[in-house]
Motif scaffolding. Structure first.
Motif, PDB file in Angstrom:
ATOM      1  N   GLN A  15       0.820  -1.213   0.000  1.00 43.08           N
ATOM      2  CA  GLN A  15       0.000   0.000   0.000  1.00 43.08           C
ATOM      3  C   GLN A  15       0.852   1.261   0.000  1.00 43.08           C
ATOM      4  O   GLN A  15       0.328   2.369  -0.087  1.00 43.08           O
ATOM      5  CB  GLN A  15      -0.987   0.012   1.184  1.00 43.08           C
ATOM      6  N   LEU A  16       2.179   1.095   0.105  1.00 43.57           N
ATOM      7  CA  LEU A  16       3.026   2.280   0.177  1.00 43.57           C
ATOM      8  C   LEU A  16       2.999   3.081  -1.119  1.00 43.57           C
ATOM      9  O   LEU A  16       2.856   4.300  -1.104  1.00 43.57           O
ATOM     10  CB  LEU A  16       4.456   1.862   0.521  1.00 43.57           C
ATOM     11  N   LEU A  17       3.119   2.367  -2.231  1.00 45.29           N
ATOM     12  CA  LEU A  17       3.188   3.084  -3.508  1.00 45.29           C
ATOM     13  C   LEU A  17       1.930   3.915  -3.771  1.00 45.29           C
ATOM     14  O   LEU A  17       2.025   5.120  -4.007  1.00 45.29           O
ATOM     15  CB  LEU A  17       3.463   2.096  -4.646  1.00 45.29           C
ATOM     16  N   PRO A  18       0.718   3.290  -3.682  1.00 44.36           N
ATOM     17  CA  PRO A  18      -0.460   4.125  -3.942  1.00 44.36           C
ATOM     18  C   PRO A  18      -0.602   5.262  -2.932  1.00 44.36           C
ATOM     19  O   PRO A  18      -1.045   6.364  -3.297  1.00 44.36           O
ATOM     20  CB  PRO A  18      -1.630   3.151  -3.848  1.00 44.36           C
ATOM     21  N   SER A  19      -0.220   5.026  -1.683  1.00 39.97           N
ATOM     22  CA  SER A  19      -0.355   6.088  -0.695  1.00 39.97           C
ATOM     23  C   SER A  19       0.533   7.264  -1.054  1.00 39.97           C
ATOM     24  O   SER A  19       0.126   8.425  -0.982  1.00 39.97           O
ATOM     25  CB  SER A  19       0.018   5.589   0.693  1.00 39.97           C
ATOM     26  N   ARG A  20       1.782   6.946  -1.441  1.00 36.07           N
ATOM     27  CA  ARG A  20       2.692   8.007  -1.830  1.00 36.07           C
ATOM     28  C   ARG A  20       2.187   8.764  -3.037  1.00 36.07           C
ATOM     29  O   ARG A  20       2.226   9.988  -3.078  1.00 36.07           O
ATOM     30  CB  ARG A  20       4.017   7.386  -2.216  1.00 36.07           C
ATOM     31  N   GLU A  21       1.728   7.997  -4.010  1.00 38.37           N
ATOM     32  CA  GLU A  21       1.278   8.651  -5.242  1.00 38.37           C
ATOM     33  C   GLU A  21       0.086   9.559  -4.951  1.00 38.37           C
ATOM     34  O   GLU A  21      -0.012  10.668  -5.472  1.00 38.37           O
ATOM     35  CB  GLU A  21       0.873   7.615  -6.289  1.00 38.37           C
ATOM     36  N   LEU A  22      -0.801   9.065  -4.103  1.00 36.35           N
ATOM     37  CA  LEU A  22      -1.989   9.856  -3.781  1.00 36.35           C
ATOM     38  C   LEU A  22      -1.585  11.133  -3.047  1.00 36.35           C
ATOM     39  O   LEU A  22      -2.049  12.239  -3.366  1.00 36.35           O
ATOM     40  CB  LEU A  22      -2.939   9.016  -2.922  1.00 36.35           C
ATOM     41  N   MET A  23      -0.700  10.990  -2.070  1.00 33.09           N
ATOM     42  CA  MET A  23      -0.240  12.163  -1.315  1.00 33.09           C
ATOM     43  C   MET A  23       0.443  13.146  -2.260  1.00 33.09           C
ATOM     44  O   MET A  23       0.171  14.356  -2.209  1.00 33.09           O
ATOM     45  CB  MET A  23       0.736  11.706  -0.226  1.00 33.09           C
TER      46      MET A  23
END
Ligand code: HDD
Ligand code: HEM
Ligand code: HEM
Lengths: 499, 347
Positions: A15-23
């Motif tokens: 979930q790190l990648l989507p969270s970063r991208e979203l942020m």
């Protein structure tokens, strides 16, 4: 700490990648509006002052039109900003749970600053018709200060993430003995704050001036366009060299306080002296560099004013504690683009100053206006680059040296976050697109009105008052101003259309 | 006890958001219910005019809520935002759509575009308070604890759903009362009766939901139920009911002077009652205020920041609401900015 070791062993959580991208996406969107939230009120007030002081109807018209734009822009800034506050909890609960009470106070300051800002903006935007002209003006004067206060809160929080302090860790690694003053005024705070604030004024100035530069290029060279160009452009031009020095000193603070980030910004692999500077260029995973222009010794000289300055390299820390080569390359490019544009803007400002000094007037050539028109967009790019340098350069830490991004991230499944990301992209694209459409439409309607007033009676009927609402004739500031210095425009009002 | 004080500040700020933001959500609700473009034109005009100067200010209360949560009670913030992931995401998306829809509708001239923005604004005004209410209900029912993973089970309990519906009904009530008063202020006399009827209807909805809530939450939200039916919680609840009844009487009798104040009191007292009922817990019944409190030094500063906020923001808010109710705040018109209609703008 054990859990983080385990996570690292099993790779980063999905979930790190989507969270970063979203942020990153939501922040990058919000930040585009921030220059206008911080600096447009100031620029508008300068114009407003001029209008009132000299009884200049053109200046007043400009100030009024900018307020109309501000009304929409401020609203979009507010909603995108609120999303960010939610995201702290939704995407990075680990960070807020552990560190919220250490660095959160800056946001407290931000919140009350926004309160004041929202109140004063409301009074300013909606006070044009009924308040006395000078009362109206003076009620808005604290507005830029409130905006600076809001920026203070945000940048304090961000600089704390870069150089955290003001706490001690107990045996379980939890922060204790929190000292709020220290946590707010961290080493990076000063350089980051001033660099940021100036960037906001610079950007707002160049963007607003750019609009009128385009008008100029299209042949609209009346006083209205001259004024709309000169005031914001002058503000921005004065600040350009200032920003150059502030950026330079920010970079040196990064060199001292965040050496690994500096290594990423300058793609320095091994710690050594006499380090060359690479202008662009890509860092490979073996530490070699492809492409780019190599300038011997320069990096050491920039960092410490002499070639023997020792510059920390990426390899000074274990691979797990530093940005990956790909991230370093991103940081490096972002930084170089920022520095390049910053330098070019100084040249543009010098050009302007030179012509002004020699001829006491605006530069006549088309090329100047072409450059001025591009400067606004370039500034927005620069702001993005600055944040990418700041944020990606901190990887893999969310709280530098104390918490990894992978420890902070939510446990929500990656699929859910990707889905939300998709929705957010659609929503933001729609919102920003509509925002642009609305602002461009306003501009067209104003232009048509001005052209009509200038005597080119087009097939278009002049607009009636928006329905409802009493007329404001009693207010001298609200009297429709003739356009384009022609002095023959319709200062008559069109009372039709009232229901 | 600084932590208790900050917890009360949090409750008061939530109450302020419920009243300020609630009025705006309510206005959105009536925008949705106003019917087609022809029929709904007048109420929508009123809603636009009444909301425009103040909705951004009302929104800041929510920011304050979040900041107080994560700075004052970080573990509680983490628990709530972990367990209630989906409703909070939906509330956030709703917030963007609502604000953007409203802000963009005003300067748009073309009817089709106004329709789209208006619909987005109105639907989102319904969705957002529902989910925020559901979040509150989930916390009150004790389904959120530190470490509770996100799942639908957390926020689909009866208390959550009822709280969500109550939030919608209460905002509709508040919105109608305020719009009724605004209609008089703007001299739109036909709309006074229009919103009077709607205020009464919304109040009926609140009463029905409230009555249903009593037995339903008995088992579902034990601690809070007990708190609301005993002691200070009960007192606040009764005062809230009283204020509600007074509001309805005032609305009924067309005594417009005080109806806004009493309607605000109704909602604020209800939120306070919840605050009393939930004592001493942040998260019933797993985390008390003392257990969830952040660092002592921070809490002291947070108290100071809240005090400064009250000193600075209080008068500013007073000023703006005063100017607003006096009718001094008016949007710029096309004449002020010298704008012209374009072919194809069907105003
Ligand atoms: C006070 C907090 C704060 C502030 C003011 C900013 N950021 Fe940030 N940003 C974060 C807090 C943060 C974060 C929550 O801490 C992230 C998530 C992952 C990370 O390392 O930091 C982050 C990540 C992050 C990333 C992803 C980095 C990666 O590749 O992993 C980008 C591109 C940005 N941010 C961009 C920005 C922009 C354009 C900003 C301009 C407003 C900005 N950040 C300000
Ligand atoms: C993670 C970072 C950020 C968060 C959580 C955040 C949060 C917010 C929030 C909640 C609002 C709405 C306030 C209101 O209701 O009036 C807002 C608006 C605003 N934000 Fe941000 N923000 C962030 C980044 C930034 C940055 C880096 C700046 C730069 C100073 C900034 C400046 C502003 C300004 C000036 C506004 C007022 C609205 C406007 O004029 O556009 N924000 N932000
Ligand atoms: C030659 C000129 C410039 C240099 C050397 C420079 C340097 C830097 C450095 C080193 C950082 C990173 C600070 C950190 O990691 O914490 C930074 C960030 C940033 N820069 Fe620049 N910069 C320059 C010009 C500009 C210009 C012209 C703008 C905008 C118009 C700008 C906008 C930003 C922003 C918004 C940030 C992020 C906020 C911050 O950390 O301060 N910069 N810059």
């Amino acid at each position: 700490m054990l859990t983080s070791a385990l996570q690292l062993a099993s790779g980063t959580p999905p979930q790190l990648l989507p969270s970063r991208e979203l942020m990153a996406f939501t922040l990058a969107s919000h930040i585009l509006l921030v220059p206008f939230g911080v600096a447009l009120p100031f620029i508008t007030l300068v114009m407003h002052y001029r209008g009132l002081r000299r009884g200049d109807p053109v200046a007043l018209k400009l100030a009024r039109r900018w307020s109309a734009v501000m009304a929409v822009q401020f609203a979009i800034g507010v909603v995108t900003g609120t999303v960010l506050s939610f995201e702290f909890g939704l995407l990075w609960p680990g960070m807020m749970g552990r560190w919220g009470d250490v660095f959160g106070l800056g946001f407290g300051v931000e919140a009350w600053a926004f309160f004041l800002e929202a109140v004063m903006i409301a009074v300013y935007l909606y006070g044009w018709r009924r308040l006395k002209p000078w009362t109206h003006f003076w009620l808005a004067v604290p507005l830029p200060l409130a905006a600076l206060m809001g920026a203070f809160g945000i940048v304090a929080a961000n600089s704390w993430m870069n150089t955290p302090q003001g706490f001690r860790l107990d045996q379980q690694g939890r922060p204790v003995d929190v000292d709020v003053q220290k946590a707010v005024f961290t080493p990076m705070f000063g350089p980051e704050y001033w660099h940021f604030v100036v960037a906001m004024f610079l950007t707002a100035g160049y963007v607003v001036a750019g609009v009128y530069a385009v008008g100029w290029l299209r042949g609209r060279r009346d006083r209205y366009h001259r004024l709309g160009f000169t005031v914001p452009f002058t503000i921005a031009a004065v600040l350009s060299p200032v920003q150059f020095f502030l950026g330079d000193s920010a970079a040196r603070s990064v060199f001292h306080k965040q050496p690994v980030k500096f290594a990423a910004m300058e793609i320095v692999w091994k710690t050594s002296t006499h380090v060359p500077e690479y202008v662009f260029g890509r860092l490979n995973s073996d530490g070699s560099i492809s492409g780019g222009i190599r300038i011997p010794q320069l990096d050491s000289i920039l960092a410490g004013f002499r070639p023997s300055t020792k510059v920390t390299g990426l390899t000074s820390v274990p691979a797990a504690d530093r940005p990956t080569p790909a991230e370093a390359t991103i940081v490096h490019f972002a930084f170089d683009i920022m520095a390049t544009i910053g330098s070019v803007l100084v040249l543009l400002a010098l050009w302007y100053a030179w012509v002004w000094w020699r001829h006491r007037g605006l530069p006549p050539g088309r090329w100047f206006y072409r450059c001025a028109a591009v400067a606004g967009a370039a500034c927005l790019v620069t702001v993005e680059c600055g944040w990418i340098a700041t944020e990606v350069g901190r990887q893999p830490w969310i709280v530098y040296g104390n918490m990894r991004v992978s420890e902070a991230v939510t446990h929500t499944r990656a699929g859910g976050i990707w889905a939300v990301f998709g929705v957010v992209i659609v929503v933001y694209v729609a919102v920003f697109w509509s925002f642009l459409a609305v602002v461009l439409k306003m501009r067209t309607r104003w232009r048509v009105a001005d052209e009509t007033a200038a005597g080119l009676r087009a097939a278009v009927a002049p607009e009636v008052d928006t329905p409802y609402g009493p007329r404001g004739e009693s207010d001298p500031a609200a009297v429709g101003a003739p356009a384009g210095g022609s002095g023959t425009g319709p200062s008559d009002r069109h009372p039709g259309g009232d229901r | 006890m600084m932590a208790d004080l900050i917890a009360w500040v949090l409750v008061v700020v939530i109450a302020a958001y419920a009243c300020g933001g609630g009025t705006d959500y309510g206005a959105g609700f009536w925008d949705l219910a106003a019917g087609g473009a022809e029929r709904g034109q007048r109420p929508r005009w009123l809603i636009d005019h009444a909301m425009a100067p103040v909705w951004e200010i009302n929104n800041v209360w929510l920011i304050f809520v979040l900041v107080l949560m994560w700075t004052g009670f970080p573990t509680m913030f983490q628990a709530v935002f972990t367990a209630l992931w989906l409703p909070l995401v939906l509330a956030a998306v709703g917030m963007v759509l609502r604000g953007a829809g409203f802000a963009l509708r005003k300067p748009s001239k073309r009817l089709a575009r106004r329709r789209v923005f208006g619909a987005v604004f109105a639907v989102a005004s319904l969705v957002t308070p529902f989910f925020l209410g559901a979040v509150l209900g989930a916390v009150a029912s004790g389904r959120v604890a530190v470490g509770t993973p996100a799942s639908a089970h957390v926020w689909t309990g009866p208390t959550s759903i009822l709280a969500g519906l109550l939030a919608v009904a209460a905002t509709a009530f508040l919105g109608a009362v305020f719009l009724g008063a605004d209609a008089r202020r703007f001299g739109a006399d036909d709309l006074v009766g229009y919103f009077r009827l709607r205020a009464l209807l919304a109040f009926c909805a609140v009463v029905v939901l409230g009555v249903v809530a009593v037995p339903v939450t008995h088992h579902d939200a034990r601690h809070v139920w007990h708190g609301l039916t005993h002691g200070l919680g009960l007192l606040m609840m009764l005062l809230s009911c009283l204020a509600g009844v007074v509001t309805v009487l005032l609305v009924w009798l067309r005594a417009h002077r005080w109806q806004r104040h009493t309607s605000v009191a109704t909602l604020a007292l209800a939120v306070l009652a919840w605050g009393f009922a939930q004592r001493p817990y942040l998260l019933p019944t797993s985390m008390t205020v003392a257990q969830g409190a952040g660092a002592a030094h921070t809490l002291r500063w947070l108290g100071l920041v809240s005090l400064i906020a009250a000193v600075l923001v209080g008068p500013a808010l007073f000023l703006v609401y005063r100017l607003d109710t006096q009718g001094t705040l008016e949007p710029l018109t096309d004449t002020d900015t010298v704008a012209s209609g374009l072919p194809g703008d069907d105003l």
